[in-house]
Scaffold this motif. Structure first.
Motif, PDB file in Angstrom:
ATOM      1  N   GLU A  35      43.580  -2.505   8.092  1.00 21.41           N
ATOM      2  CA  GLU A  35      43.834  -3.932   7.902  1.00 21.41           C
ATOM      3  C   GLU A  35      44.868  -4.441   8.913  1.00 21.41           C
ATOM      4  N   MET A  36      45.911  -3.666   9.139  1.00 20.28           N
ATOM      5  CA  MET A  36      46.989  -4.083  10.045  1.00 20.28           C
ATOM      6  C   MET A  36      46.527  -4.128  11.503  1.00 20.28           C
ATOM      7  N   ARG A  37      45.616  -3.240  11.895  1.00 22.57           N
ATOM      8  CA  ARG A  37      45.086  -3.266  13.269  1.00 22.57           C
ATOM      9  C   ARG A  37      44.437  -4.616  13.566  1.00 22.57           C
ATOM     10  N   GLY A  38      43.754  -5.173  12.564  1.00 24.25           N
ATOM     11  CA  GLY A  38      43.127  -6.477  12.739  1.00 24.25           C
ATOM     12  C   GLY A  38      44.136  -7.613  12.806  1.00 24.25           C
ATOM     13  N   ARG A  39      45.191  -7.517  12.012  1.00 23.47           N
ATOM     14  CA  ARG A  39      46.206  -8.574  11.978  1.00 23.47           C
ATOM     15  C   ARG A  39      47.221  -8.480  13.107  1.00 23.47           C
ATOM     16  N   TYR A  40      47.552  -7.263  13.487  1.00 24.79           N
ATOM     17  CA  TYR A  40      48.595  -7.038  14.502  1.00 24.79           C
ATOM     18  C   TYR A  40      48.075  -6.064  15.564  1.00 24.79           C
ATOM     19  N   PRO A  41      47.105  -6.493  16.366  1.00 20.49           N
ATOM     20  CA  PRO A  41      46.481  -5.586  17.332  1.00 20.49           C
ATOM     21  C   PRO A  41      47.424  -5.131  18.463  1.00 20.49           C
ATOM     22  N   LYS A  42      48.522  -5.822  18.664  1.00 24.27           N
ATOM     23  CA  LYS A  42      49.450  -5.436  19.734  1.00 24.27           C
ATOM     24  C   LYS A  42      50.347  -4.268  19.336  1.00 24.27           C
ATOM     25  N   HIS A  43      50.337  -3.907  18.059  1.00 31.38           N
ATOM     26  CA  HIS A  43      51.198  -2.831  17.573  1.00 31.38           C
ATOM     27  C   HIS A  43      50.422  -1.542  17.354  1.00 31.38           C
ATOM     28  N   ASN A  44      51.152  -0.453  17.346  1.00 29.45           N
ATOM     29  CA  ASN A  44      50.568   0.869  17.186  1.00 29.45           C
ATOM     30  C   ASN A  44      50.276   1.151  15.714  1.00 29.45           C
ATOM     31  N   TRP A  45      49.069   1.614  15.413  1.00 35.32           N
ATOM     32  CA  TRP A  45      48.656   1.976  14.053  1.00 35.32           C
ATOM     33  C   TRP A  45      47.942   3.328  14.126  1.00 35.32           C
ATOM     34  N   PRO A  46      48.671   4.414  14.364  1.00 39.70           N
ATOM     35  CA  PRO A  46      48.051   5.723  14.599  1.00 39.70           C
ATOM     36  C   PRO A  46      47.393   6.314  13.352  1.00 39.70           C
ATOM     37  N   ASP A  47      46.436   7.223  13.590  1.00 40.89           N
ATOM     38  CA  ASP A  47      45.771   7.908  12.482  1.00 40.89           C
ATOM     39  C   ASP A  47      46.684   8.937  11.825  1.00 40.89           C
ATOM     40  N   ALA A  48      47.611   9.514  12.592  1.00 44.39           N
ATOM     41  CA  ALA A  48      48.548  10.507  12.063  1.00 44.39           C
ATOM     42  C   ALA A  48      49.975  10.036  12.351  1.00 44.39           C
ATOM     43  N   PRO A  49      50.485   9.055  11.590  1.00 44.79           N
ATOM     44  CA  PRO A  49      51.794   8.483  11.886  1.00 44.79           C
ATOM     45  C   PRO A  49      52.939   9.492  11.807  1.00 44.79           C
ATOM     46  N   TRP A  50      52.785  10.538  11.017  1.00 41.94           N
ATOM     47  CA  TRP A  50      53.822  11.563  10.901  1.00 41.94           C
ATOM     48  C   TRP A  50      53.985  12.348  12.200  1.00 41.94           C
ATOM     49  N   GLU A  51      53.000  12.254  13.107  1.00 39.35           N
ATOM     50  CA  GLU A  51      53.062  12.933  14.405  1.00 39.35           C
ATOM     51  C   GLU A  51      53.369  11.966  15.543  1.00 39.35           C
ATOM     52  N   SER A  52      53.511  10.685  15.248  1.00 42.09           N
ATOM     53  CA  SER A  52      53.719   9.653  16.265  1.00 42.09           C
ATOM     54  C   SER A  52      55.204   9.380  16.480  1.00 42.09           C
ATOM     55  N   VAL A  53      55.491   8.699  17.573  1.00 42.70           N
ATOM     56  CA  VAL A  53      56.866   8.325  17.888  1.00 42.70           C
ATOM     57  C   VAL A  53      57.185   6.994  17.224  1.00 42.70           C
ATOM     58  N   ALA A  54      58.301   6.953  16.528  1.00 49.42           N
ATOM     59  CA  ALA A  54      58.728   5.719  15.865  1.00 49.42           C
ATOM     60  C   ALA A  54      59.171   4.704  16.908  1.00 49.42           C
ATOM     61  N   SER A  55      58.661   3.486  16.799  1.00 53.39           N
ATOM     62  CA  SER A  55      59.044   2.403  17.698  1.00 53.39           C
ATOM     63  C   SER A  55      58.671   1.074  17.072  1.00 53.39           C
ATOM     64  N   LEU A  56      59.554   0.107  17.208  1.00 53.23           N
ATOM     65  CA  LEU A  56      59.270  -1.229  16.699  1.00 53.23           C
ATOM     66  C   LEU A  56      58.670  -2.116  17.784  1.00 53.23           C
ATOM     67  N   LYS A  57      58.418  -1.551  18.941  1.00 54.89           N
ATOM     68  CA  LYS A  57      57.887  -2.316  20.072  1.00 54.89           C
ATOM     69  C   LYS A  57      56.361  -2.368  20.032  1.00 54.89           C
ATOM     70  N   THR A  58      55.801  -3.318  20.764  1.00 54.02           N
ATOM     71  CA  THR A  58      54.350  -3.409  20.895  1.00 54.02           C
ATOM     72  C   THR A  58      53.862  -2.261  21.767  1.00 54.02           C
ATOM     73  N   LYS A  59      52.543  -2.032  21.751  1.00 51.98           N
ATOM     74  CA  LYS A  59      51.975  -0.968  22.580  1.00 51.98           C
ATOM     75  C   LYS A  59      52.279  -1.215  24.057  1.00 51.98           C
ATOM     76  N   LYS A  60      52.212  -2.480  24.485  1.00 52.49           N
ATOM     77  CA  LYS A  60      52.470  -2.816  25.882  1.00 52.49           C
ATOM     78  C   LYS A  60      53.919  -2.505  26.259  1.00 52.49           C
ATOM     79  N   ALA A  61      54.854  -2.872  25.402  1.00 57.04           N
ATOM     80  CA  ALA A  61      56.273  -2.613  25.664  1.00 57.04           C
ATOM     81  C   ALA A  61      56.556  -1.117  25.657  1.00 57.04           C
ATOM     82  N   GLN A  62      55.908  -0.387  24.793  1.00 55.95           N
ATOM     83  CA  GLN A  62      56.074   1.071  24.770  1.00 55.95           C
ATOM     84  C   GLN A  62      55.566   1.704  26.061  1.00 55.95           C
TER      85      GLN A  62
END
Length: 146
Positions: free
Chosen positions: A115-142
């Protein structure tokens, strides 16, 4: 602290907190901070106030992306009470509340992320968030900082 104060309401809350800190001493204050910290530091490096007066128990409100990379649930107190995590979207809107982060990641996260990917496509929504890097930035800024 009190000087010429006639009413308790005339004493600043910070003045009361400072007086209490002085009465407790450094060792006791340090122990209290270990058992019941005033804030939670997320994997993204952000500090979030812990609301101990919340009806559900000690509660922290933060963006879900701030918890990426965390695969254990944060605990407080000598009895190791799970913090209630009130997770929000990038816009600060509530999306989920949990007392078991690993279960959330492996359970309802898929539906939330979809649901969030549709609402906030500029942000990261990984399938395995426990393995991802925490960041409050958009994918472009990252990507710029990588």
């Amino acid at each position: 602290l009190l000087g010429k104060v006639n009413r308790l309401r005339d004493v600043a809350p910070s003045g009361l907190a400072n007086a209490l800190d002085n009465m407790l001493g450094w060792d006791t204050r340090t122990r209290i901070d270990q058992i019941a910290p005033t804030s939670f530091k997320s994997p993204a490096g952000t500090e979030h106030h812990i609301d101990y007066a919340a009806e559900a128990g000690p509660t922290v409100e933060l963006r879900v992306q701030a918890l990426f990379g965390l695969d254990s649930h944060p605990l407080v107190g000598t009895n190791r009470i799970p913090l209630v995590l009130s997770l929000t979207s990038p816009a600060g809107r509530p999306i989920q509340t949990t007392r078991n982060l690993p279960e959330f990641w492996r359970g309802s996260w898929r539906d939330v992320a979809k649901e969030m990917r549709g609402r906030y496509p500029k942000h990261n929504w990984p399938d395995a968030p426990w393995e991802s890097v925490a960041s409050l930035k958009t994918k472009k800024a990252q990507a710029r900082n990588a």
